[in-house]
Scaffold this active site. Structure first.
Site, PDB file in Angstrom:
ATOM      1  N   ASP A  27      53.572 -44.515 -34.694  1.00  0.00           N
ATOM      2  CA  ASP A  27      54.614 -44.910 -33.188  1.00  0.00           C
ATOM      3  C   ASP A  27      53.633 -45.095 -32.304  1.00  0.00           C
ATOM      4  O   ASP A  27      53.812 -44.986 -30.976  1.00  0.00           O
ATOM      5  CB  ASP A  27      55.229 -43.913 -33.125  1.00  0.00           C
ATOM      6  N   LYS A 134      60.244 -47.681 -39.580  1.00  0.00           N
ATOM      7  CA  LYS A 134      60.696 -46.626 -39.704  1.00  0.00           C
ATOM      8  C   LYS A 134      62.162 -46.811 -38.916  1.00  0.00           C
ATOM      9  O   LYS A 134      61.647 -46.419 -38.066  1.00  0.00           O
ATOM     10  CB  LYS A 134      59.534 -45.132 -40.084  1.00  0.00           C
ATOM     11  N   CYS A 167      57.880 -36.724 -34.498  1.00  0.00           N
ATOM     12  CA  CYS A 167      57.285 -38.462 -35.374  1.00  0.00           C
ATOM     13  C   CYS A 167      55.981 -37.623 -35.860  1.00  0.00           C
ATOM     14  O   CYS A 167      56.550 -37.683 -37.219  1.00  0.00           O
ATOM     15  CB  CYS A 167      57.650 -40.245 -34.863  1.00  0.00           C
TER      16      CYS A 167
HETATM   17  C1  C5J Z   1      58.366 -40.465 -31.602  1.00  0.00           C
HETATM   18  C2  C5J Z   1      60.246 -39.927 -30.566  1.00  0.00           C
HETATM   19  N1  C5J Z   1      57.565 -41.399 -31.942  1.00  0.00           N
HETATM   20  N2  C5J Z   1      59.474 -39.679 -29.962  1.00  0.00           N
HETATM   21  N3  C5J Z   1      59.686 -40.458 -31.493  1.00  0.00           N
HETATM   22  O1  C5J Z   1      57.709 -39.458 -31.689  1.00  0.00           O
HETATM   23  O2  C5J Z   1      61.825 -40.190 -30.640  1.00  0.00           O
END
Ligand code: C5J
Length: 229
Positions: A27, A134, A167
């Site tokens: 991400d 995802k 994540c």
């Molecule tokens: C990720 C989130 N990518 N913190 N998402 O960590 O909501």
């Protein structure tokens, strides 16, 4: 079969079979790293994550040079939001104009294909690398990633990306339970002073390494580079 190198890791050395290892870049999206995206709407200081970019780019270069599989994940919902649970949409108690799917400064928040949902240029994917959308925090829920990695003979995963405490950690725990040997690359997920919550990051690293590596190993980018060269 194939080369196995050793990474100086915690809590003990990590054997890395190059042909059976994938680098998973979690991400690294504008939605989390830049102003006007999902991360900021939740009240986070997104500038804190940017320390992960320089080591993340070095790690990516080392993996590419070694010929390793590279997987980029994106927290991304379908434009019709059919993969967005109501619980996730309403969480945070935000007004409708700030929720996932609403129009934000970089397009619709956390929606696939919108400018804000793309990966930042410093660690952008190249031809041949996998991109996995995802709907959840973990990379294994509703993505088919496990089956694809199995088909490719992948047994070991290196994790980088953001955020460590959400994540990255969720994905690593999912992978650990599916039998992968996992290593968290600590600086490529933001240095301890560079997470949305620095104290969560420190705790996440400790939780992974504790009890003989109950979730896996940790090492920094320099240690992975040294092993791969
Ligand atoms: C990720 C989130 N990518 N913190 N998402 O960590 O909501």
């Amino acid at each position: 079969e194939g080369a196995v190198v050793e990474v100086a890791a915690s809590p003990y050395p990590y054997p890395l079979p190059v042909e059976h290892t994938a680098l998973v870049m979690i991400d690294f999206q504008r939605d989390f790293m830049e102003a006007g995206g999902f991360g900021e709407t939740l009240g986070n200081n997104v500038a804190l994550l940017r320390a992960s970019l320089e080591p993340g780019a070095r790690l990516l270069a080392a993996a590419r040079k070694a010929g390793m599989l590279v997987v980029h994940t994106l927290e991304a919902h379908k434009p019709d939001l059919s993969d967005l649970p109501r619980s996730k949409q309403l969480r945070g108690n935000l007004p409708p104009e700030l929720r996932i799917g609403a129009e934000g400064a970089m397009g619709r928040i956390l929606v696939a294909g919108e400018p804000g949902n793309g990966i930042v240029p410093e660690v952008a994917p190249i031809e041949g690398e996998w991109q996995v959308h995802k709907p959840g925090k973990g990379a294994f829920w509703a993505t088919g990633l496990h089956e694809k990695l199995q088909a490719r003979g992948i047994t070991h995963l290196l994790f980088a990306g953001v955020t460590t405490e959400v994540c990255v950690q969720t994905s690593m725990r999912e992978a650990n339970d599916r039998g992968y040997e996992c290593l968290l690359v600590t600086d490529a997920t933001g240095k301890p002073s560079a997470a949305y919550f620095p104290e969560f990051k420190e705790a996440a690293i400790k939780m992974i390494e504790a009890q003989g590596g109950i979730v896996g190993w940790t090492a920094d980018t320099a240690a992975v580079e040294a092993a791969l060269t």
